[in-house]
Design a protein around this motif. Structure first.
Motif, mmCIF file in Angstrom:
data_model
loop_
_atom_site.group_PDB
_atom_site.id
_atom_site.type_symbol
_atom_site.label_atom_id
_atom_site.label_comp_id
_atom_site.label_asym_id
_atom_site.label_seq_id
_atom_site.Cartn_x
_atom_site.Cartn_y
_atom_site.Cartn_z
ATOM 1 N N THR A 79 0.831 -1.209 0.000
ATOM 2 C CA THR A 79 0.000 0.000 0.000
ATOM 3 C C THR A 79 0.864 1.256 0.000
ATOM 4 N N ILE A 80 0.430 2.233 -0.786
ATOM 5 C CA ILE A 80 1.070 3.558 -0.791
ATOM 6 C C ILE A 80 0.060 4.514 -0.169
ATOM 7 N N ALA A 81 0.511 5.406 0.720
ATOM 8 C CA ALA A 81 -0.430 6.315 1.388
ATOM 9 C C ALA A 81 -0.153 7.770 1.022
ATOM 10 N N VAL A 82 -1.232 8.489 0.732
ATOM 11 C CA VAL A 82 -1.130 9.926 0.444
ATOM 12 C C VAL A 82 -2.112 10.651 1.371
ATOM 13 N N PRO A 83 -1.622 11.175 2.510
ATOM 14 C CA PRO A 83 -2.540 11.821 3.451
ATOM 15 C C PRO A 83 -3.050 13.164 2.937
ATOM 16 N N THR A 84 -4.324 13.449 3.245
ATOM 17 C CA THR A 84 -4.889 14.764 2.908
ATOM 18 C C THR A 84 -5.390 15.480 4.160
ATOM 19 N N THR A 85 -5.196 14.861 5.331
ATOM 20 C CA THR A 85 -5.449 15.539 6.611
ATOM 21 C C THR A 85 -4.143 15.461 7.411
ATOM 22 N N SER A 86 -4.047 16.270 8.461
ATOM 23 C CA SER A 86 -2.853 16.218 9.320
ATOM 24 C C SER A 86 -3.296 15.845 10.717
ATOM 25 N N GLY A 87 -3.460 14.557 10.945
ATOM 26 C CA GLY A 87 -3.951 14.143 12.252
ATOM 27 C C GLY A 87 -3.539 12.753 12.647
ATOM 28 N N THR A 88 -3.885 11.781 11.817
ATOM 29 C CA THR A 88 -3.737 10.393 12.260
ATOM 30 C C THR A 88 -2.308 9.870 12.157
ATOM 31 N N GLY A 89 -1.560 10.367 11.189
ATOM 32 C CA GLY A 89 -0.230 9.810 10.946
ATOM 33 C C GLY A 89 -0.318 8.408 10.365
ATOM 34 N N SER A 90 -1.509 8.006 9.912
ATOM 35 C CA SER A 90 -1.723 6.635 9.427
ATOM 36 C C SER A 90 -0.803 6.276 8.259
ATOM 37 N N GLU A 91 -0.277 7.302 7.581
ATOM 38 C CA GLU A 91 0.629 7.033 6.454
ATOM 39 C C GLU A 91 1.922 6.338 6.889
ATOM 40 N N VAL A 92 2.237 6.409 8.182
ATOM 41 C CA VAL A 92 3.479 5.778 8.663
ATOM 42 C C VAL A 92 3.223 4.779 9.797
ATOM 43 N N THR A 93 1.970 4.420 10.012
ATOM 44 C CA THR A 93 1.685 3.431 11.065
ATOM 45 C C THR A 93 1.163 2.131 10.441
ATOM 46 N N PRO A 94 1.243 1.033 11.188
ATOM 47 C CA PRO A 94 0.647 -0.216 10.678
ATOM 48 C C PRO A 94 -0.818 -0.327 11.090
ATOM 49 N N TYR A 95 -1.341 0.667 11.841
ATOM 50 C CA TYR A 95 -2.656 0.545 12.453
ATOM 51 C C TYR A 95 -3.802 0.825 11.477
ATOM 52 N N SER A 96 -4.848 0.066 11.660
ATOM 53 C CA SER A 96 -6.096 0.287 10.936
ATOM 54 C C SER A 96 -7.190 0.255 11.996
ATOM 55 N N ILE A 97 -7.781 1.414 12.256
ATOM 56 C CA ILE A 97 -8.794 1.495 13.313
ATOM 57 C C ILE A 97 -10.166 1.317 12.659
ATOM 58 N N LEU A 98 -10.831 0.245 13.037
ATOM 59 C CA LEU A 98 -12.097 -0.088 12.389
ATOM 60 C C LEU A 98 -13.244 -0.032 13.394
ATOM 61 N N THR A 99 -14.396 0.423 12.922
ATOM 62 C CA THR A 99 -15.585 0.432 13.768
ATOM 63 C C THR A 99 -16.177 -0.973 13.767
ATOM 64 N N VAL A 100 -16.351 -1.517 14.972
ATOM 65 C CA VAL A 100 -16.840 -2.891 15.100
ATOM 66 C C VAL A 100 -18.209 -2.841 15.776
ATOM 67 N N PRO A 101 -19.293 -2.843 14.982
ATOM 68 C CA PRO A 101 -20.627 -2.682 15.577
ATOM 69 C C PRO A 101 -20.925 -3.742 16.649
ATOM 70 N N GLY A 102 -20.488 -4.964 16.449
ATOM 71 C CA GLY A 102 -20.757 -6.027 17.419
ATOM 72 C C GLY A 102 -20.177 -5.728 18.798
ATOM 73 N N GLN A 103 -19.094 -4.952 18.832
ATOM 74 C CA GLN A 103 -18.438 -4.617 20.112
ATOM 75 C C GLN A 103 -18.787 -3.199 20.550
ATOM 76 N N GLN A 104 -19.586 -2.514 19.759
ATOM 77 C CA GLN A 104 -19.979 -1.124 20.009
ATOM 78 C C GLN A 104 -18.781 -0.208 20.240
ATOM 79 N N THR A 105 -17.732 -0.414 19.478
ATOM 80 C CA THR A 105 -16.559 0.458 19.628
ATOM 81 C C THR A 105 -15.692 0.376 18.381
ATOM 82 N N LYS A 106 -14.523 1.038 18.477
ATOM 83 C CA LYS A 106 -13.544 0.942 17.397
ATOM 84 C C LYS A 106 -12.429 0.037 17.887
ATOM 85 N N MET A 107 -11.913 -0.771 16.987
ATOM 86 C CA MET A 107 -10.831 -1.664 17.384
ATOM 87 C C MET A 107 -9.714 -1.575 16.370
#
Ligand code: NAP
Ligand code: ZN
Length: 368
Positions: free
Chosen positions: A130-158
């Motif tokens: 994957t190649i990342a091109v950020p258009t916001t300045s907040g998450t830093g996701s372009e350099v992290t391995p993290y993927s924060i997903l909304t998990v309705p079954g757990q009523q949260t983000k994981m």
């Protein structure tokens, strides 16, 4: 001294960094571009990517259906699209939502599994690059391995992450953030600050990572007046993107702490944007942790120029708009959900559900 530091993403930073290095985009035969509805277009990054892919003779398809705070079904839809199109690499353009979704899509497209199995599970096959091109300045996701997903079954983000989920390359051009509206700019700037702060105070911190986090806090602090008063020129956008990317590298090595663990419920149940939710908790977080890491918090106050914790809290709350009022049962429920997040263990002061309940009560519930 004894520590590990990891950051495998090839990072290009600065105005025109994509234009200057566009030939590097050719890392496969067919790209799947992953975006949200509008950010990639408004920023100009999608137009640039499409142009350079054509110039380098790389075929591509576009998936522009990532929603904010992407959920499991959304990334499964993306993975089906990727398989149908037979794309062999991914280019994510946008804020944290498309960048995080892209990491999950990259994993699901080559592994026969459901999205919910990504959380805490292992992968048989390495995700697509994957190649990342950020258009916001907040998450830093372009350099992290993290993927924060909304998990309705757990009523949260994981959090899903895997060593193969780091973007192989990131093009962080602050010019692509010029089109962000003021509210998104401020919310995402608050997110970047909490990454730097939580990483700096984390029990998993190391002297090397502390220096990095402080470097980010210093750059971010130069944007405080602009966050307060407006006037987001290129120079400020550049500092914010720098702080955000540095924050991403910092949390890659420490994770976050209880601000993120607690903030997820505010997003899930109340629809408060991620960075804004975090900002509402900063004052209470600093108060709660002060005795455990006094010197570090004093250093943060000195670097940001806030006279004391109260003034810092005032600044962040003035940028968040109205806080929700939470019923007692909501404070209990959110604390219970927060206590399940792994990041709680890295908080500078040992924390449990009851302590977080009290923090929720203090910020959102009136008097105890
Ligand atoms: P986002 O949800 O990606 O985007 C917020 C809004 O801004 C969207 O409406 C988007 O539009 C718009 N937008 C994005 N770039 C724009 C631009 N240049 N011009 C105009 N509008 C633009 O917000 P985010 O704060 O960057 O990401 C939040 C997500 O990242 C959350 O799910 C959070 O949990 C996650 N996160 C991840 C990490 C990590 O390490 N991976 C860390 C912290 C947070 P469109 O949607 O229409 O495109
Ligand atoms: Zn965050």
């Amino acid at each position: 001294m004894d520590f590990k530091f990891h950051m495998p993403t090839e990072l290009y930073f600065g105005k025109g960094c994509l234009v200057e290095n566009y030939k590097k985009l050719k890392i496969g035969q067919k790209a799947m571009i992953v975006t949200g509805k509008s950010g990639a277009r408004k920023s100009g990054a999608l137009k640039d990517i499409e142009k350079y892919l054509k110039e380098t003779g790389v075929e591509y398809c576009l998936f522009d259906r990532v929603v904010n705070n992407p959920h499991l079904e959304n990334v499964e839809e993306g993975a089906r699209f990727c398989m149908r199109e037979k794309a062999d690499f991914i280019i994510a353009i946008g804020g944290g939502s498309p960048m995080d979704a892209a990491k999950a899509i990259a994993a699901l497209a080559v592994n026969d599994m459901k999205a919910e199995e990504l959380i805490g599970g292992s992968l048989k096959n390495k995700p697509l690059p994957t190649i990342a091109v950020p258009t916001t300045s907040g998450t830093g996701s372009e350099v992290t391995p993290y993927s924060i997903l909304t998990v309705p079954g757990q009523q949260t983000k994981m959090n899903f992450y895997n060593s193969g989920s780091f973007p192989v390359m990131a093009f962080a051009d602050p010019g692509y953030t010029m089109s962000m509206p003021r509210n998104v700019t401020v919310d995402t700037a608050f997110d970047a600050f909490t990454h730097l702060l939580e990483s700096y105070l984390s029990q998993r911190g190391t002297p090397f990572n502390d220096a990095l986090a402080l470097e980010g806090i210093e750059a971010w602090s130069e944007c405080i007046a602009a966050i307060k008063e407006g006037g987001m020129d290129y120079e400020i956008r550049e500092k914010l993107m720098y702080a955000s990317t540095v924050g991403g590298i910092a949390i890659t090595n420490t994770g976050t702490t209880i601000i993120h663990a607690m903030g997820y419920s505010l997003t899930y149940f109340k629809g408060i944007p991620h960075g804004r939710a975090n900002a509402m908790l900063i004052g209470e977080y600093l108060k709660y942790n002060y005795d455990s890491c006094k010197n570090k918090i004093d250093r943060v106050l000195e670097t940001t120029g806030f006279e004391n914790i109260g003034k810092a809290a005032e600044f962040f709350l003035s940028g968040t708009g109205e806080k929700p009022i939470l019923e007692d049962r909501e404070c209990r429920e959110y604390a219970k959900l927060a206590a399940k997040q792994g990041s709680v263990k890295s908080n500078p002061r040992c924390t449990d559900e009851e302590a977080m309940y009290k923090m929720f009560k203090s910020v959102f519930g009136g008097m105890l």
